[in-house]
Design a protein around this motif. Structure first.
Motif, short mmCIF file in Angstrom:
data_model
loop_
_atom_site.label_atom_id
_atom_site.label_comp_id
_atom_site.label_asym_id
_atom_site.label_seq_id
_atom_site.Cartn_x
_atom_site.Cartn_y
_atom_site.Cartn_z
N UNK A 22 11.72 21.58 -54.05
CA UNK A 22 12.19 20.60 -55.03
C UNK A 22 12.16 19.19 -54.47
N UNK A 23 12.62 19.07 -53.22
CA UNK A 23 12.76 17.76 -52.61
C UNK A 23 11.43 17.16 -52.19
N UNK A 24 10.52 18.01 -51.70
CA UNK A 24 9.28 17.51 -51.12
C UNK A 24 8.15 17.38 -52.14
N UNK A 25 8.33 17.96 -53.31
CA UNK A 25 7.29 17.87 -54.33
C UNK A 25 7.04 16.40 -54.72
N UNK A 26 5.80 16.07 -54.94
CA UNK A 26 5.46 14.70 -55.34
C UNK A 26 6.09 14.38 -56.69
N UNK A 27 6.76 13.23 -56.83
CA UNK A 27 7.38 12.87 -58.12
C UNK A 27 6.35 12.81 -59.24
N UNK A 28 6.81 13.20 -60.43
CA UNK A 28 5.94 13.16 -61.61
C UNK A 28 5.70 11.73 -62.09
N UNK A 99 12.18 14.26 -66.67
CA UNK A 99 11.25 14.82 -65.69
C UNK A 99 11.61 16.28 -65.43
N UNK A 100 10.62 17.07 -65.10
CA UNK A 100 10.84 18.49 -64.86
C UNK A 100 11.62 18.72 -63.57
N UNK A 101 11.33 17.91 -62.56
CA UNK A 101 11.99 18.07 -61.26
C UNK A 101 12.66 16.75 -60.85
N UNK A 102 13.90 16.55 -61.29
CA UNK A 102 14.58 15.28 -60.94
C UNK A 102 14.85 15.14 -59.44
N UNK A 103 14.93 16.27 -58.71
CA UNK A 103 15.24 16.20 -57.28
C UNK A 103 14.18 15.41 -56.52
N UNK A 104 12.92 15.51 -56.95
CA UNK A 104 11.85 14.80 -56.25
C UNK A 104 11.98 13.29 -56.41
N UNK A 105 12.63 12.87 -57.50
CA UNK A 105 12.88 11.44 -57.72
C UNK A 105 14.18 11.02 -57.01
N UNK A 106 15.24 11.78 -57.23
CA UNK A 106 16.54 11.45 -56.65
C UNK A 106 16.46 11.32 -55.14
N UNK A 107 15.73 12.23 -54.51
CA UNK A 107 15.67 12.24 -53.04
C UNK A 107 14.94 11.03 -52.48
N UNK A 108 14.26 10.28 -53.33
CA UNK A 108 13.52 9.09 -52.89
C UNK A 108 14.20 7.80 -53.34
N UNK A 109 15.44 7.92 -53.81
CA UNK A 109 16.21 6.75 -54.21
C UNK A 109 17.29 6.47 -53.16
N UNK A 110 18.02 5.37 -53.36
CA UNK A 110 18.97 4.91 -52.35
C UNK A 110 20.43 4.99 -52.78
N UNK A 111 20.66 5.04 -54.09
CA UNK A 111 22.03 4.94 -54.58
C UNK A 111 22.07 5.49 -56.00
#
Length: 207
Positions: A22-28, A99-111
């Motif tokens: 989930x975390x390492x997948x490329x964001x959509x 998005x189908x996988x929000x974790x891939x986006x969240x893990x690349x944010x700061x806050x």
């Protein structure tokens, strides 16, 4: 709400489960460069994104290397985009939809920020913290106060208090070390709300 009427009420929280994939997948979606403040939820009045927009507009005057990403879709999308234009932040606020996988986006944010007027038990907050994001949340009824330990793994602020939200976000946006420390504590929700722990509570309840 019902504990005062029935002493046998048992509260079982929602679980959270995050996988390495989930975390390492490329964001959509294509993510903006620089620092990223993220919010997530349906674009409806309950989620309070109309309160968040002017807060971010004020903060962006100081933190112009930050962008705001609002994940989700809903009937207020057009109005929120128009508000971004009115506030002069349309180039820094992103509405990528669901998005189908929000974790891939969240893990690349700061806050992470939760601006809801009310909640049940906010999965969005739980998922963001499970990605190691420090949160700033209204202490709305109900849920955030059951997840966030103020000053330990995030900031809780009075419901609807946009000034307090702006001040708390300001503190975190300027202090990378504090964000890191809170994030290290936030990620522990993976253990507190692990699916096996939650399922054991269900098992004890029905057996």
């Amino acid at each position: 709400y019902f504990k005062s009427y029935c002493k046998s009420i048992k509260i079982i929280h929602n679980p959270v489960q995050v996988t390495y994939e989930n975390l390492k997948e490329k964001p959509e979606i294509k993510l903006p460069s620089g620092k990223r403040l993220v919010a997530m939820g349906s674009l409806v009045p309950q989620k309070g994104f109309d309160l968040l927009m002017p807060v971010f507009a004020n903060l962006h005057k100081t933190f112009n290397d930050w962008s705001l990403i609002i994940l989700g879709s809903g009937p207020l999308e057009t109005g929120l985009k128009q508000e971004a234009i009115r506030l002069g932040i349309e180039d820094f606020v992103y509405f990528p939809g669901s998005v189908m996988n929000p974790f891939s986006v969240l893990s690349r944010c700061d806050l992470f920020v939760l601006s809801s007027r009310y909640e049940g038990f906010p999965n969005a907050l739980l998922e963001a913290m499970a990605c190691g994001l420090p949160p700033v949340s209204f202490d709305c009824p109900s849920g955030p106060g059951e997840i966030i330990k103020p000053g330990v793994n995030g900031f809780l602020i009075p419901p609807g208090d946009v000034k307090a939200m702006e001040e708390s976000l300001y503190v975190l946006m300027q202090d990378e070390g504090l964000r890191s420390n809170l994030g290290k504590e936030a990620i522990k929700v993976r253990e507190r709300f692990a699916i096996d722990k939650i399922m054991k509570q269900w098992s004890r309840l029905i057996t």
